[in-house]
Design a protein around this motif. Structure first.
Motif, PDB file in Angstrom:
ATOM      1  N   UNK A 279       0.247   1.668  -6.010  1.00 45.26           N
ATOM      2  CA  UNK A 279       0.870   1.308  -4.743  1.00 45.26           C
ATOM      3  C   UNK A 279       2.068   0.373  -4.903  1.00 45.26           C
ATOM      4  N   UNK A 280       2.231  -0.142  -6.099  1.00 51.14           N
ATOM      5  CA  UNK A 280       3.376  -1.045  -6.294  1.00 51.14           C
ATOM      6  C   UNK A 280       4.679  -0.286  -6.468  1.00 51.14           C
ATOM      7  N   UNK A 281       4.594   1.035  -6.655  1.00 54.02           N
ATOM      8  CA  UNK A 281       5.801   1.824  -6.927  1.00 54.02           C
ATOM      9  C   UNK A 281       6.680   1.919  -5.683  1.00 54.02           C
ATOM     10  N   UNK A 282       7.993   2.065  -5.908  1.00 55.52           N
ATOM     11  CA  UNK A 282       8.917   2.248  -4.800  1.00 55.52           C
ATOM     12  C   UNK A 282       8.883   3.702  -4.320  1.00 55.52           C
ATOM     13  N   UNK A 283       9.686   3.967  -3.268  1.00 50.74           N
ATOM     14  CA  UNK A 283       9.630   5.299  -2.656  1.00 50.74           C
ATOM     15  C   UNK A 283      10.056   6.394  -3.637  1.00 50.74           C
ATOM     16  N   UNK A 284      11.157   6.161  -4.317  1.00 55.92           N
ATOM     17  CA  UNK A 284      11.652   7.163  -5.261  1.00 55.92           C
ATOM     18  C   UNK A 284      10.615   7.430  -6.363  1.00 55.92           C
ATOM     19  N   UNK A 285      10.074   6.322  -6.896  1.00 62.11           N
ATOM     20  CA  UNK A 285       9.103   6.479  -7.983  1.00 62.11           C
ATOM     21  C   UNK A 285       7.863   7.242  -7.499  1.00 62.11           C
ATOM     22  N   UNK A 286       7.470   6.908  -6.265  1.00 61.13           N
ATOM     23  CA  UNK A 286       6.264   7.576  -5.746  1.00 61.13           C
ATOM     24  C   UNK A 286       6.475   9.092  -5.656  1.00 61.13           C
ATOM     25  N   UNK A 287       7.603   9.490  -5.088  1.00 58.45           N
ATOM     26  CA  UNK A 287       7.816  10.935  -4.924  1.00 58.45           C
ATOM     27  C   UNK A 287       8.050  11.627  -6.272  1.00 58.45           C
ATOM     28  N   UNK A 288       8.738  10.897  -7.181  1.00 57.62           N
ATOM     29  CA  UNK A 288       8.934  11.491  -8.510  1.00 57.62           C
ATOM     30  C   UNK A 288       7.605  11.643  -9.243  1.00 57.62           C
TER      31      UNK A 288
ATOM     32  N   UNK B 100       2.712  15.469   2.298  1.00 59.70           N
ATOM     33  CA  UNK B 100       1.429  14.883   2.695  1.00 59.70           C
ATOM     34  C   UNK B 100       0.931  13.913   1.627  1.00 59.70           C
ATOM     35  N   UNK B 101       1.094  14.285   0.375  1.00 56.91           N
ATOM     36  CA  UNK B 101       0.670  13.401  -0.723  1.00 56.91           C
ATOM     37  C   UNK B 101       1.468  12.105  -0.706  1.00 56.91           C
ATOM     38  N   UNK B 102       2.738  12.252  -0.437  1.00 57.78           N
ATOM     39  CA  UNK B 102       3.597  11.047  -0.397  1.00 57.78           C
ATOM     40  C   UNK B 102       3.190  10.160   0.778  1.00 57.78           C
TER      41      UNK B 102
END
Lengths: 782, 109
Positions: A279-288, B100-102
């Protein structure tokens, strides 16, 4: 802003889900209908229309929702205004027709369209139809018609239900619509022919969709989940599990729903403690990270068991770089979209064939009906004769058997007789013999028919001695003597065995005046119609029993006949259908040979979807109701020369049905006030129609007459006779390039593609005027 | 707009919106779009390959070895019934799953 965005997205997804559910329901409905030969077509159509309306309504709501939100928050599902604009601008540019014509040149396109339109036709029939449709002239004409057909759909369909209906499923999706829109004004049509084959094969499309759905399996989701400690991957797995669960819920498979619900619960519980890890990841990192894991999941959970497919995918995905992959995928997509355009053509082509090359046309049905009627009549007459013979035989046999049995029983019956005042033993014996012979006469008249007076006298004498001697008792009035049938018969049998000398002696004796028998006595002795004592009547009951046995046997024979007749009708109907089929093919060949025939004029041919049981059922129903129905089609079509009358060589051997095929009849709406045809009138009407049509045929004019009563027929003939004079004035030769329809309804004149529909009710003068004015243009068109 | 179209057009804005990361811009956006396109291309290719029959599969493999592979592949896929719609459905579904996963991760943040 972010919360507003979420709200819109949620709404869009909800509509998506609704749309998906409606589409799934439609797919299920179609699959169910396709797999159920007994399904109710009307009910199916009604349900289908309701679902299509629902889908259109949801799509409309999607559009409205998309328009309502600002561009910044528009969901990807919202169709841009440009799309609608293109659609509403009107028909596509004229090159669509050329493209369709080119598509028609692709052999597989026509083959697929024919296969889709007439799936149950035998392969050789389909092959022949394809060959016919692919002659250059026919292909050109059909290409034009399919092109016009597609064009005509565009303005009014607005990408809603109409397309789904016409383009037959496989070519009706969003991507196809996009492809078609993109194609107008571009040169994407180049390979439309290739896709036309695909588009026509709607069954194949459906199968692919079904197969793909089967690949969505969550059976090993939990296993996958247990093996991963990666939160992102787990999240993706959960999403997939939710999707599988949702699909199972929609499909209604209880077992799947239960199993997947359990999976999903386990999965959700499993990931709950792992959320914080990434959960500490940023938006870009999360989607990547999600994309990376999605790649892994795709790799780890293969969607196929086919080794060669798996290997090919690995080659593309791991041995090729992203750029190459993009090129391959791009090429595949472009091809698929081109195919979709062709698919629309193929779908339309199949649909067009299905619509216009239609065995269900009135002319075809009438041919089959007539053929069936004739065949059934012939079969019935033949069977009727057989039945009479059979019934007589069976009945007589049953009666004879019962009579034989009664004769056997006669031997044990007790015959009795009493002497009246003044009578002696001879009288008693005479009565006993008489009553026995009377029974025999009714049960088996031949048995003693040749018995002579001498033999009877001898038997009486023999019996009277038995009567008179028992215990030396003298014959007294009211005293009754009783003998069994067997005892009497034994004496008669002995009398039958008298020698010639004995007979001569007896004969001489009877000539002696002392022993001469009076005529009254002789009459009594030889008349065996009735008995002297009703107690000795054993034949009446036996005969009744025997006759009853005969009746039962006859009834059984009748039942057998009915069954046989039904079977024969079935067979003759099938034969008639087959003969009509051949006749229709012959007609189609001629129609295509001469080309330039209006679409409506090809209203015969092969169409398996209405063939077989459906056809025979319809005909049977029509046969059954023929005598009862009110009104009906009263239409006659004059096919004049445009399609010449068939020569004997053109007609298949069994194709009596071919005779009226050259001209096509479309049923007019039933007139409620028209008189019904009685069953007795049918043969009369049928015969009259045949004579009438034959008289015109000899002049080179083909007339198809479709009436539902004899009166309607005579009315029509009377009108046609007047019109014949008009035709004669104008000259038959001049009419040979057109097909003329004469109908009894009021209808304004219109000429189209060489077809003129003329209302008989408008009178000969009006018809002549119209023909004089319009014939040149009609000839030109033809 | 169809998802297929957005992939063909490499439409960054639509792709970012579909993934729920439309706030990204510049280099970050490019990186995500590139990764997303590559992933979706794999999805497309899987859909395509799974839709091929035996002969088409052989032709497809052979086409990959040729310089004119793009034309050849287009010619093959043009003959696959309903493929365009199959691709569209697969791509759309994949975008929904990814999004949805995001969002699930967003909620847990």
């Amino acid at each position: 802003m972010e919360s507003a965005l979420r709200l819109e997205v949620a709404g869009g997804e909800s509509l998506d889900a609704e749309l998906a559910q409606a589409k799934t329901e439609l797919q299920l409905l179609e699959d169910t209908f396709a797999g159920d030969p007994d399904a109710n077509e009307t009910e199916f159509e009604s349900q289908k229309q309701a679902l299509l309306a629902k889908i259109a309504e949801i799509e409309e709501r999607q559009k409205t929702a998309a328009v309502a939100i600002t561009p910044e928050v528009a969901t990807p599902e919202a169709p841009p205004q440009l799309e609608t604009k293109i659609v509403e601008e009107g028909p596509p540019p004229p090159d669509a027709e050329t493209a369709v014509t080119e598509a028609m040149e692709e052999p597989s396109a026509v083959e697929a369209a024919v296969a889709a339109a007439v799936p149950e036709a035998p392969p050789e029939e389909r092959k022949r139809l394809v060959k016919l449709l692919r002659t250059p002239e026919a292909a050109k004409n059909l290409g034009k018609k399919v092109g016009s057909f597609l064009k005509s759909l565009l303005p009014k369909s607005s990408w809603k239900g109409g397309w789904k209906e016409i383009l037959a499923g496989g070519a009706a999706g969003a991507a196809t619509r996009y492809a078609i829109r993109a194609a107008y004004g571009s040169n994407i049509w180049w390979a439309a022919g290739a896709g036309a084959a695909g588009g026509a094969m709607t069954g194949a499309v459906r199968e692919i969709l079904v197969q793909r759905k089967r690949l969505v399996s969550a059976a090993d989701i939990r296993k996958q989940l247990e093996e991963t400690k990666d939160m992102t991957k787990a999240t993706l797995i959960v999403t997939k599990a939710e999707e599988a669960y949702k699909n199972a819920w929609i499909s209604g498979d209880e077992e799947d729903v239960r199993r997947l619900a359990e999976e999903l619960r386990t999965v959700k519980e499993y990931i709950s403690g792992e959320v914080e890890t990434e959960s500490h990841l940023g938006e870009k990192e999360r989607i990547l990270s999600i994309l990376k894991h999605a790649d892994k999941i795709q790799e780890e959970i293969p969607a196929t068991k086919r080794k060669e497919v798996e290997e090919l995918l690995k080659t593309i995905n791991f041995e090729r770089g992203p750029l190459q992959r993009r090129k391959i995928a791009g090429a595949a997509m472009r091809g698929a979209l081109v195919g979709a355009v062709g698919g629309a053509v193929g779908g339309a082509l199949a649909s067009w064939i299905s619509e216009h090359i239609n065995i269900g046309g009135a002319a075809t049905e009438e041919v089959i009906l007539k053929k069936t009627e004739a065949a059934t009549r012939a079969a019935s007459q033949e069977l009727q004769q057989e039945l009479l013979a059979k019934k007589a035989e069976v009945s007589a046999g049953a009666t004879a058997r019962a009579m034989e049995k009664a004769q056997e029983e006669l031997l044990t019956q007790k015959f009795s007789a009493a002497a009246e005042k003044g009578e002696g033993a001879t009288h008693v014996a005479r009565k006993l013999i008489h009553d026995y012979l009377a029974n025999q006469n009714h049960l088996n008249p031949d048995e003693f028919s040749g018995f002579s007076t001498e033999q009877l006298v001898w038997a009486e004498d023999a019996l009277q001695r038995t009567v008179g001697t028992p215990g030396g008792i003298a014959v007294q009035p009211e005293m009754r003597w009783e003998f069994t049938g067997n005892e009497i018969k034994s004496i008669l049998e002995k009398a039958r065995g008298l020698s010639e000398e004995q007979m001569k002696s007896l004969s001489g004796l009877l000539k002696d005046p002392a022993h001469r028998l009076s005529s009254k006595t002789l009459e009594f002795m030889t008349n065996w119609e009735g008995v002297t004592d009703e107690a000795n009547n054993f034949w009446s009951e036996a005969r009744e029993a025997a006759e009853a046995a005969g009746r039962d046997a006859a009834a059984e024979a009748q039942a057998t006949f009915e069954t046989t007749r039904a079977a024969a009708e079935e067979i003759t109907t099938e034969k008639a259908t087959g003969a009509a089929q051949k006749a229709m093919n012959a007609t189609l060949m001629r129609v295509l040979k001469y080309g330039g025939v209006a679409a409506t004029a090809i209203g015969v041919g092969v169409l398996a979807k209405k063939k077989g049981s459906v056809i025979t059922g319809a005909i049977r129903e029509r046969l059954a109701s023929r005598g009862e129905r009110k009104g009906g089609a009263v239409e006659s079509t004059l096919g004049i020369g445009g399609v010449p009358p068939p020569t004997p060589s053109e007609i298949a051997p069994e194709s009596d049905a071919a005779r009226p095929q050259d001209a096509i009849t479309q049923s007019a709406p039933a007139a409620e006030t028209a008189p019904a045809t009685s069953p007795e009138e049918i043969p009369k009407t049928s015969e009259a129609i045949e004579k009438f049509e034959e008289s015109w045929r000899q002049k080179g004019v083909i007339i198809r007459t479709n009436v539902s009563s004899f009166k309607e027929f005579t009315d029509l003939v009377s009108k046609l006779e007047k019109i014949e004079k008009v035709f004669n004035k104008i000259g038959i030769e001049r009419l040979k390039s057109s097909v003329f329809s004469l109908i009894t309804e009021e209808e304004s004149f219109r000429g189209a593609s060489g077809t003129l529909r003329i209302s008989v009710n408008q009178g000969p003068e009006a018809i002549q005027k119209f023909l004089e004015e319009n014939l040149p243009s009609v000839e030109q068109k033809a | 707009m169809t998802k297929t179209q957005s992939v063909l057009d490499k439409d960054s804005k639509t792709i970012l919106e579909a993934l729920g990361v439309e706030n990204l811009s510049g280099r970050d956006a490019e990186e995500v779009v590139s990764a997303a396109l590559d992933h979706v291309n794999k999805v497309i290719l899987e859909t395509v390959v799974l839709s091929l029959d035996e002969k088409q599969l052989v032709d497809f493999k052979a086409a990959l070895q040729k310089e004119t592979f793009e034309e050849e592949i287009a010619a093959i896929t043009a003959k696959v019934p309903g493929l365009a719609d199959a691709i569209e459905e697969a791509v759309q579904k994949e975008f929904l799953v990814l999004r949805a996963a995001k969002e699930r991760l967003d909620l847990k943040k």
